[in-house]
Write an enzyme that holds these catalytic residues in place. Structure first.
Site, PDB file in Angstrom:
ATOM      1  N   ALA A 134       6.386  -0.495  -2.619  1.00 50.78           N
ATOM      2  CA  ALA A 134       7.589  -0.442  -1.251  1.00 50.78           C
ATOM      3  C   ALA A 134       8.497  -1.102  -1.222  1.00 50.78           C
ATOM      4  O   ALA A 134       9.276  -1.284  -2.071  1.00 50.78           O
ATOM      5  CB  ALA A 134       6.133  -1.666  -0.466  1.00 50.78           C
ATOM      6  N   GLY A 179       2.595   0.707  -4.294  1.00 49.46           N
ATOM      7  CA  GLY A 179       1.978   1.734  -3.573  1.00 49.46           C
ATOM      8  C   GLY A 179       2.444   3.059  -4.346  1.00 49.46           C
ATOM      9  O   GLY A 179       1.892   3.942  -3.883  1.00 49.46           O
TER      10      GLY A 179
END
Length: 332
Positions: A134, A179
């Site tokens: 992120a 992520g």
């Protein structure tokens, strides 16, 4: 919406501005045919996904117009059919910011209906990094509803990658955290350098994996081990990841820092000669079958098998076997 087609000039992503546009796209899912005689790059788009202010949106639009963070490269010659998704947000270590995610979404969309694509490799051009996860600087500017909307879009992107009809390979030559690992998990196969570090570290930030990681990791390595990794936020190296079943292969990193990419390319070259429709149907049968009971899974296999029976490739495969020669598949 526009698509920039620009010539690959080296290991870095193109920074051409929108003035170089030579083709206009009328739909984000339109497939583009790129001449086979040369390698090309397809620049991503940059439409904001969140409810930012107009000033923020204008700034992001300007950034999107100025720099490419995700590109598409089509290999040629004996590698024709292999496509590389290039992540090149150098300053932010491929962090999943708004522009990066928007460009990735657009690039992936172009691959869905393109029958010339047989294998897709996701790789980074940022040394030592696959994807750092992120973009916390951007996330800090979002309120709760904006953050929820953005993560929903991120989850949707990972699903979009997972649903690509062709095999996908993540080449992990560096860190893949949060992520970033979720992006790799959305791919079918993963190759990593032994020096790579990966983990779903969201609990160390007061979060949980929200882009599919909490669901894909248990399905991949088992519930008990997945819970241990997610609860602790632990990072693991390439060899440990291989032993867990998290990746398909691990290689010693080389001097150019692209050993995992070379391994992924070698794997893609093994897939490339196989009948493309059969490979796509095999992927669909496995992916859909994993989500249902065994009886329903057998019915799915039967449906997928029925779709390859009338193909010319099946006839070619049988003829090549009888004639004791290598098959020449055309994807028909």
């Amino acid at each position: 919406m526009t698509t920039i087609l620009c010539r690959l000039t080296g290991p870095r992503c193109s920074l051409w501005r929108y003035g170089a546009v030579i083709k206009r796209e009328t739909h984000s899912r339109t497939s583009h045919v790129i001449p086979q005689g040369e390698a090309r790059l397809l620049a991503g788009g940059g439409r904001p996904l969140t409810g930012y202010s107009r000033a923020q949106s204008r700034r992001q639009h300007t950034e999107a117009a100025a720099a490419v963070e995700v590109d598409l490269k089509r290999l040629v010659g004996k590698d024709d059919g292999i496509v590389e998704v290039l992540m090149c947000r150098h300053k932010a270590r491929n962090a999943l910011g708004n522009v990066f995610v928007s460009q990735m979404r657009k690039v992936v969309s172009t691959l869905y209906n393109d029958s010339a694509v047989r294998v897709v490799i996701f790789r980074s051009l940022v040394p030592g990094v696959f994807c750092a996860g992120a973009d916390l600087k951007e996330r800090a500017l979002m309120n709760n509803s904006e953050s929820d909307l953005f993560v929903h879009g991120l989850r949707s992107l990972m699903t979009q990658i997972a649903l690509l009809p062709t095999p996908t390979i993540a080449a992990m030559d560096g860190v893949a955290l949060g992520g970033g690992l979720e992006l790799a998990l959305a791919c079918d196969l993963r190759a990593a350098a032994n020096s790579a570090q990966m983990g779903l570290i969201e609990t160390t930030r007061g979060l949980l994996p929200g882009a599919g990681g909490s669901q894909r990791l248990p399905r991949m390595i088992g519930v008990t081990l997945a819970k241990e990794l997610i609860f602790t936020g632990r990072r693991v190296g390439g060899q440990t990841a291989l032993e867990m079943g998290l990746i398909n292969s691990v290689v010693e990193q080389n001097q150019t820092g692209d050993a995992a990419y070379r391994e992924a390319l070698s794997l893609a070259r093994e897939i490339l000669p196989q009948a493309p429709i059969a490979v796509r149907m095999a992927k669909e049968a496995m992916n859909r079958g994993l989500e249902v009971d065994i009886g329903s899974a057998m019915a799915i296999e039967r449906m997928c098998y029925a779709r390859v029976i009338p193909t010319r490739d099946r006839q070619e495969g049988m003829a090549a076997f009888i004639e004791k020669r290598a098959p020449r598949y055309t994807g028909e």
